[in-house]
Design a protein around this motif. Structure first.
Motif, mmCIF file in Angstrom:
data_model
loop_
_atom_site.group_PDB
_atom_site.id
_atom_site.type_symbol
_atom_site.label_atom_id
_atom_site.label_comp_id
_atom_site.label_asym_id
_atom_site.label_seq_id
_atom_site.Cartn_x
_atom_site.Cartn_y
_atom_site.Cartn_z
ATOM 1 N N TRP A 129 -10.710 10.843 -0.303
ATOM 2 C CA TRP A 129 -9.737 11.322 -1.286
ATOM 3 C C TRP A 129 -9.061 12.617 -0.860
ATOM 4 O O TRP A 129 -8.440 13.283 -1.685
ATOM 5 C CB TRP A 129 -10.414 11.503 -2.646
ATOM 6 C CG TRP A 129 -11.025 10.233 -3.145
ATOM 7 C CD1 TRP A 129 -12.343 10.000 -3.353
ATOM 8 C CD2 TRP A 129 -10.352 9.022 -3.480
ATOM 9 N NE1 TRP A 129 -12.544 8.708 -3.792
ATOM 10 C CE2 TRP A 129 -11.338 8.089 -3.881
ATOM 11 C CE3 TRP A 129 -9.008 8.623 -3.474
ATOM 12 C CZ2 TRP A 129 -11.032 6.792 -4.275
ATOM 13 C CZ3 TRP A 129 -8.698 7.330 -3.865
ATOM 14 C CH2 TRP A 129 -9.696 6.433 -4.256
ATOM 15 N N LEU A 153 -8.518 3.448 2.982
ATOM 16 C CA LEU A 153 -8.932 4.846 2.830
ATOM 17 C C LEU A 153 -10.159 5.159 3.686
ATOM 18 O O LEU A 153 -10.245 6.219 4.313
ATOM 19 C CB LEU A 153 -9.219 5.143 1.362
ATOM 20 C CG LEU A 153 -8.002 5.164 0.430
ATOM 21 C CD1 LEU A 153 -8.450 5.263 -1.021
ATOM 22 C CD2 LEU A 153 -7.053 6.296 0.783
ATOM 23 N N GLY A 155 -17.534 6.958 -0.084
ATOM 24 C CA GLY A 155 -16.334 7.778 -0.003
ATOM 25 C C GLY A 155 -16.374 8.906 0.998
ATOM 26 O O GLY A 155 -15.417 9.677 1.097
#
Length: 211
Positions: free
Chosen positions: A28, A52, A97
C-alpha cells in the motif's frame, strides 16, 4: 508500515552478518509504479492484489540490492521467476501485504533464499510439509517455521518441481539443514526468526555434511 519498522527492525544486522542485504516494501505504499515496460506489461495482466504484491516484491528486491551497494532497474520475469541483470540476484517473498527480499554482496557466493510467513499455519498442515521421518521436528519447531524454512531452501536449491515434502529438514545448531531427498549431499542451512505472530526464514550458508 508499523510491522516493518518494529518486528522486522532487527533483520538487517542479522542478515549483514552473513553478507546479505534486506529490502522491505508494503503493497500500500503511495504510487507503486512499475520500474519499466516489462514490469508494467507483467503487472497489467494480473488481478489487482497480485499486481500489488508483484510490484512490492520488485521494490523490495531493488532495496535489497541497494543495501549491498548494487543498483537495479526493472526486474522482468520468465514464467514466475524474476530475471535480474548480470551480477545481481535477490530472493523475494511476501505475506499479508508485506514484501521482503534478500540480496548478496558483490562477489559473494551465498545461495539465496528467503520466506516470510505472517499468518501461522495450523498443526494439521504438517502433512503437507513433512514426511514421517521428519515428524519428530514438531517437538521443537512449529509447522509455520518448518514450512517457511523449506520455502527458503526451495528457492536457494533451485528445485524445479515437486513439493516441500521432496525436501528433508533436520536440526543443525540453532537452525535447520535442508536438502533435496534425491540429493542429500547438497544442502543449505536455514535460520528462522520470529516476526510478530509469524516467522522470517533465510538461507545462512551451504551445508555439505551428511545427516
Amino acid at each position: 508500515m508499523a510491522l516493518v519498522s518494529g518486528d522486522l527492525a532487527a533483520l538487517p544486522s542479522l542478515l549483514d552478518s552473513v553478507g546479505l542485504g534486506l529490502g522491505v516494501a508494503d503493497v500500500w505504499e503511495p504510487c507503486p509504479q512499475p520500474a519499466g515496460p516489462a514490469e508494467a506489461a507483467a503487472a497489467a495482466a494480473m488481478p489487482v492484489r497480485r499486481r500489488l504484491e508483484f510490484l512490492a516484491g520488485r521494490r523490495a528486491a531493488r532495496r535489497a540490492l541497494r543495501a549491498v551497494g548494487l543498483d537495479c532497474g526493472e526486474i522482468p520475469r520468465s514464467g514466475r521467476l524474476p530475471v535480474f541483470p548480470p551480477g545481481r540476484a535477490a530472493s523475494i517473498s511476501h505475506s499479508a501485504g508485506i514484501a521482503v527480499a534478500v540480496a548478496c554482496r558483490p562477489g559473494g557466493d551465498l545461495p539465496l533464499g528467503c520466506d516470510l510467513e505472517l499468518r501461522p499455519l495450523a498443526r494439521e498442515a504438517a502433512r503437507l510439509v513433512l514426511r514421517a521421518d521428519e515428524e519428530t521436528l514438531l517437538a521443537d519447531w512449529s509447522v509455520t517455521e518448518l514450512f517457511s524454512a523449506k520455502e527458503a531452501a526451495w528457492k536457494a536449491l533451485a528445485v524445479a518441481e515437486g513439493g516441500l515434502r521432496e525436501l528433508r529438514a533436520s536440526p543443525a545448531g540453532d537452525g535447520l539443514r535442508v536438502c533435496l531427498r534425491t540429493d542429500p549431499v547438497h544442502a543449505v542451512r536455514v535460520r528462522v526468526v520470529p516476526v510478530g505472530a509469524g516467522v522470517f526464514s533465510h538461507v545462512a550458508g551451504r551445508d555439505g555434511t551428511r545427516d
